[in-house]
Structures are given as structure tokens and as C-alpha cells.
Design a protein around this motif. Structure first.
Motif, PDB file in Angstrom:
ATOM      1  N   LEU A 233       0.799  -1.228   0.000  1.00 29.00           N
ATOM      2  CA  LEU A 233       0.000   0.000   0.000  1.00 29.00           C
ATOM      3  C   LEU A 233       0.834   1.283   0.000  1.00 29.00           C
ATOM      4  O   LEU A 233       0.524   2.221  -0.749  1.00 29.00           O
ATOM      5  CB  LEU A 233      -0.961   0.004   1.195  1.00 29.00           C
ATOM      6  N   PRO A 234       1.921   1.390   0.788  1.00 30.56           N
ATOM      7  CA  PRO A 234       2.676   2.653   0.798  1.00 30.56           C
ATOM      8  C   PRO A 234       3.375   2.971  -0.523  1.00 30.56           C
ATOM      9  O   PRO A 234       3.781   4.118  -0.731  1.00 30.56           O
ATOM     10  CB  PRO A 234       3.717   2.432   1.909  1.00 30.56           C
ATOM     11  N   ARG A 235       3.488   2.000  -1.408  1.00 33.87           N
ATOM     12  CA  ARG A 235       4.210   2.220  -2.667  1.00 33.87           C
ATOM     13  C   ARG A 235       3.286   2.599  -3.819  1.00 33.87           C
ATOM     14  O   ARG A 235       3.739   2.667  -4.967  1.00 33.87           O
ATOM     15  CB  ARG A 235       4.992   0.961  -3.031  1.00 33.87           C
ATOM     16  N   HIS A 236       2.015   2.840  -3.536  1.00 28.48           N
ATOM     17  CA  HIS A 236       1.053   3.120  -4.596  1.00 28.48           C
ATOM     18  C   HIS A 236       0.168   4.301  -4.230  1.00 28.48           C
ATOM     19  O   HIS A 236      -0.166   4.509  -3.058  1.00 28.48           O
ATOM     20  CB  HIS A 236       0.186   1.882  -4.872  1.00 28.48           C
ATOM     21  N   ALA A 237      -0.212   5.061  -5.244  1.00 29.69           N
ATOM     22  CA  ALA A 237      -1.130   6.187  -5.018  1.00 29.69           C
ATOM     23  C   ALA A 237      -2.582   5.732  -4.987  1.00 29.69           C
ATOM     24  O   ALA A 237      -3.420   6.370  -4.353  1.00 29.69           O
ATOM     25  CB  ALA A 237      -0.940   7.231  -6.115  1.00 29.69           C
ATOM     26  N   TYR A 238      -2.874   4.633  -5.689  1.00 29.26           N
ATOM     27  CA  TYR A 238      -4.249   4.161  -5.825  1.00 29.26           C
ATOM     28  C   TYR A 238      -4.306   2.698  -5.394  1.00 29.26           C
ATOM     29  O   TYR A 238      -3.372   1.927  -5.632  1.00 29.26           O
ATOM     30  CB  TYR A 238      -4.729   4.280  -7.275  1.00 29.26           C
ATOM     31  N   ALA A 239      -5.425   2.321  -4.771  1.00 26.31           N
ATOM     32  CA  ALA A 239      -5.614   0.935  -4.347  1.00 26.31           C
ATOM     33  C   ALA A 239      -7.010   0.481  -4.734  1.00 26.31           C
ATOM     34  O   ALA A 239      -7.989   1.194  -4.501  1.00 26.31           O
ATOM     35  CB  ALA A 239      -5.406   0.796  -2.841  1.00 26.31           C
ATOM     36  N   HIS A 240      -7.087  -0.688  -5.332  1.00 25.09           N
ATOM     37  CA  HIS A 240      -8.378  -1.253  -5.739  1.00 25.09           C
ATOM     38  C   HIS A 240      -8.505  -2.642  -5.133  1.00 25.09           C
ATOM     39  O   HIS A 240      -7.620  -3.484  -5.282  1.00 25.09           O
ATOM     40  CB  HIS A 240      -8.463  -1.362  -7.266  1.00 25.09           C
ATOM     41  N   PHE A 241      -9.636  -2.880  -4.450  1.00 21.22           N
ATOM     42  CA  PHE A 241      -9.900  -4.171  -3.844  1.00 21.22           C
ATOM     43  C   PHE A 241     -11.133  -4.792  -4.481  1.00 21.22           C
ATOM     44  O   PHE A 241     -12.222  -4.194  -4.456  1.00 21.22           O
ATOM     45  CB  PHE A 241     -10.138  -4.024  -2.338  1.00 21.22           C
ATOM     46  N   ALA A 242     -10.985  -5.968  -5.060  1.00 21.59           N
ATOM     47  CA  ALA A 242     -12.099  -6.752  -5.590  1.00 21.59           C
ATOM     48  C   ALA A 242     -12.156  -8.040  -4.764  1.00 21.59           C
ATOM     49  O   ALA A 242     -11.434  -9.004  -5.039  1.00 21.59           O
ATOM     50  CB  ALA A 242     -11.904  -7.055  -7.068  1.00 21.59           C
ATOM     51  N   CYS A 243     -12.976  -8.036  -3.752  1.00 19.93           N
ATOM     52  CA  CYS A 243     -12.995  -9.148  -2.804  1.00 19.93           C
ATOM     53  C   CYS A 243     -14.252  -9.055  -1.945  1.00 19.93           C
ATOM     54  O   CYS A 243     -15.042  -8.118  -2.066  1.00 19.93           O
ATOM     55  CB  CYS A 243     -11.749  -9.108  -1.901  1.00 19.93           C
ATOM     56  N   HIS A 244     -14.427 -10.016  -1.076  1.00 12.45           N
ATOM     57  CA  HIS A 244     -15.483  -9.926  -0.077  1.00 12.45           C
ATOM     58  C   HIS A 244     -15.050  -8.961   1.026  1.00 12.45           C
ATOM     59  O   HIS A 244     -13.863  -8.747   1.272  1.00 12.45           O
ATOM     60  CB  HIS A 244     -15.745 -11.293   0.563  1.00 12.45           C
ATOM     61  N   ALA A 245     -16.040  -8.366   1.687  1.00 11.03           N
ATOM     62  CA  ALA A 245     -15.803  -7.612   2.911  1.00 11.03           C
ATOM     63  C   ALA A 245     -16.864  -8.021   3.911  1.00 11.03           C
ATOM     64  O   ALA A 245     -17.975  -8.420   3.533  1.00 11.03           O
ATOM     65  CB  ALA A 245     -15.850  -6.109   2.659  1.00 11.03           C
ATOM     66  N   VAL A 246     -16.536  -7.926   5.183  1.00 14.15           N
ATOM     67  CA  VAL A 246     -17.460  -8.312   6.250  1.00 14.15           C
ATOM     68  C   VAL A 246     -17.641  -7.125   7.187  1.00 14.15           C
ATOM     69  O   VAL A 246     -16.660  -6.634   7.769  1.00 14.15           O
ATOM     70  CB  VAL A 246     -16.939  -9.531   7.041  1.00 14.15           C
TER      71      VAL A 246
END
Length: 381
Positions: A233-246
């Protein structure tokens, strides 16, 4: 912490009105903050008992739609309940506020930005998607909506968004040495997790974004672990998560994104909020229930979206309930294609508009199935 004066409060509404909705047994109202004034709009159709009943019926309808074995007739009845809820929100809250602001219907697409800050049980309901019972123009036809838990949170998000790219030092925990970062996207996709239904579109979503965006790093399957994500995460400006969340209603700080090793080491709200990521720009959560919290804690905004904002992301796209796997992937592709610049990076200043346009298109395609298109929202400046 010092109190803000009226001038400072109005300054937070320079880009568009901010609406703080208060539900009270002594008389509910909306505190409407514009760059010129702060005004209270009475909401006589809003009271704690009715709001709690409407929220309960809404949540029960969502559960019925998502439950295995639900018949087509049961699903249709549940969708009618959701549409009735949107009509009640329009009559009780959204309509009176937009009428007070004199914001007209914009057939070509609204340009007026507006930020909602709902309190209590109202916090889990989609004010941005409210519409009249007769099918007339609703909130989506009059404003581009975003959400913020407080005026101060919006102010801080704008300060972070205004920082020049590459400033600051990003650290994974707030204690160790950091890495300068201003470009690149981290794409995390977990299509299969023990005990949860598969998300076949998640991996395809990741592959599409990897081809669309410059400098995309992809973590999928067994590589998408807690340690790998926190390190990247610290090495990127953008983060995309395609997964389940609870979303954990009993213990909101334990709400979590479901990674490959979630059973041993879940990526919780507590973990995310401890990160210090001063150079990040956008977190996109193509996941379920990431804005979900208990009505008793709604004013405290303890959920995955708020945790990412605390970590440093000024813009976050999250969800109020279950995101259909295929629809979620379609929305993500459309938003990123709109935000993508010629050099393959992202212009995240247009995130709210890009999501709004995509949701409007889906609404026009599936007008009687609001659960498919009303769940995803933008939080931030």
C-alpha cells in the motif's frame, strides 16, 4: 480541539452544499451549509421511530434478496420495499433539502456537487438515490452526491487531496522508514475465500484494470495476503480491492476486507486505520458492506471506508450493502475508464462524477432493481 467559526464552516461548502441530517424526537432537521450561510431546514416527516422502522424494513429486504433460495416473487416484493424506502427518503429528507436549495432537475446530467452527512439510523440508507414514488426525477437527476461523517473530516480530506503528488513519506505502520510514492495502482483480487461464495468476476476485474492502468501491480489468489497488501500500500497512489468484505455490527473495528489468509490474519478496520499513507489518492472498494456499521455507532462512522480515509486516502468508493459481482465489475471498469488520463494514470478529482454517471446509466437500465445500482457511493472531497 477549538470550535470553528461560521466563516470556516461555510468555507467547507465552497465546492457545494454540505447537509448534516439530524434525527431527533424533539424535531428533526437538516443543517444546510453553503458558502454564504448556515440554515436549518425542518424535516417534519423524519422522526426516530419511523426512521428505525424504515431502516429495519430496508435491511430485511436486502437480506431477503441476498438469501439463497429466495423465489422470484419474494425478490420482487423485496425490491418494491427498497423502492418504497427510496420514495420515503425523498419525501422526508432529500426532496425538502434540494427544494430548499432550489437545485433543478438537470436532464443532461447534474453538475452541482452536494455532500450528505446523515446521523443515526439514517446513516445506512441511500440518500443519494432517493426518488419520488411516481418515478419522477430524484436526487440522481439533480446533484452529484458524496458522503462525509463530519465537516471536519471533509476539510481534512480536501487538505490531503490538495497535496502535490509525491509529497510526504508513506509508512506501513507509522513507525518505520517510508517510501515516496505518487503513481501506480495496487490491485487486490480475491475470487475465492474459504466459507464464502466465489467471486468469478473479481479476477477478470483485476486483469482488466491491469491492462487499463499504468504501473499496476496485481495481488491475486494466494499472493493477496495481509502482509503483502500492507507492505504494498505505501508504494502506490491508488488501491483497488475486488474481494469480499465483512461488516461486523457487534464490533465495527473488527469489520474487515477478506484476503487469502483472512482466517488467520484478517485486514480489519483497526489495521487499516493504523496505517500512515500520506501520498495516497484513491481507494476503490469493489466489495460488500464497506460503509456498514451499527445504527448506534453511525455517528462515529466506524467502518472500512472511514478507516481508509484515516489512513490517508482522500477519495474512497465504498458500498452500503451487497455488491453484485458482475455489476460491481462493470461499475469499476466504467469509473476507471472515465478517470484514466492519456498517460495511463488517474484524475481522481472526478471520482464522484464518474461514479455518479455510471450509477445513473445503471439506474436507467435496471429501474426496478435499485439494489443493483444504489449501493456504491463516494466519500471524500
Amino acid at each position: 480541539m477549538r470550535e470553528w467559526d461560521e466563516r470556516e464552516l461555510c468555507a467547507t461548502a465552497a465546492a457545494g452544499p454540505v447537509v448534516l441530517v439530524n434525527v431527533s424526537p424533539h424535531g428533526s432537521d437538516a443543517l444546510v451549509v453553503t458558502e454564504r450561510a448556515i440554515e436549518a431546514v425542518p424535516l417534519p416527516g423524519l422522526d426516530p421511530r419511523t426512521t428505525a422502522q424504515r431502516r429495519s424494513a430496508f435491511q430485511e429486504a436486502l437480506l431477503r434478496i441476498e438469501a439463497p433460495g429466495t423465489s422470484r416473487e419474494q425478490s420482487l416484493r423485496a425490491q418494491r420495499t427498497v423502492r418504497d424506502s427510496l420514495a420515503w427518503l425523498w419525501q422526508a429528507v432529500t426532496g425538502p433539502v434540494l427544494d430548499h436549495l432550489d437545485i433543478p432537475h438537470a436532464p443532461a446530467g447534474p453538475s452541482t456537487r452536494l455532500w450528505w452527512s446523515p446521523g443515526g439510523a439514517l446513516g445506512s440508507l441511500p440518500l443519494h438515490a432517493a426518488a419520488p414514488q411516481d418515478g419522477g426525477p430524484g436526487a440522481l437527476d439533480r446533484v452529484v452526491s458524496s458522503y462525509t461523517p463530519t465537516l471536519r473530516a471533509l476539510h481534512h480530506a480536501r487538505q490531503r487531496a490538495a497535496r502535490p503528488s509525491g509529497t510526504g513519506t508513506a509508512t506501513g505502520t507509522g513507525t518505520g522508514p517510508g517510501t515516496d510514492t505518487d503513481t501506480g495502482t495496487l490491485v487486490v483480487a480475491v475470487d475465492e475465500a474459504p466459507g464464502l461464495v466465489p467471486l468469478p468476476a473479481a479476477r477478470r476485474e483485476a486483469e482488466h484494470l491491469a491492462g487499463l492502468l499504468a504501473d499496476a501491480d496485481v495481488l491475486t489468489g494466494t499472493s493477496a495476503t495481509h502482509a503483502a497488501v500492507v507492505s504494498a500500500l505505501p508504494r502506490h497512489a491508488y488501491a483497488h480491492f475486488a474481494c469480499h468484505a465483512v461488516g461486523d455490527l457487534e464490533n465495527p473495528s473488527g469489520s474487515r476486507l477478506v484476503l487469502h489468509d483472512h482466517a488467520e490474519r484478517p485486514l480489519t478496520v483497526r489495521d487499516l486505520a493504523r496505517l500512515r499513507l500520506p501520498s495516497v489518492r484513491l481507494a476503490y472498494l469493489s466489495a460488500c458492506d464497506t460503509l456498514r456499521t451499527s445504527p448506534e455507532l453511525a455517528d462515529e462512522a466506524v467502518h472500512i471506508v472511514s478507516a481508509l480515509q484515516i489512513a490517508g486516502f482522500p477519495h474512497v468508493v465504498g458500498s452500503l450493502w451487497h455488491v453484485d459481482d458482475t455489476i460491481g465489475a462493470t461499475v469499476a471498469r466504467s469509473v476507471y475508464e472515465t478517470l484514466r488520463t492519456r498517460d495511463g494514470n488517474l484524475d481522481v478529482s472526478r471520482t464522484a462524477e464518474a461514479l455518479h454517471s455510471t450509477v445513473r446509466t445503471l439506474r436507467d437500465t435496471y429501474p426496478h432493481t435499485p439494489t443493483l445500482w444504489a449501493c456504491q457511493v463516494h466519500a471524500g472531497p
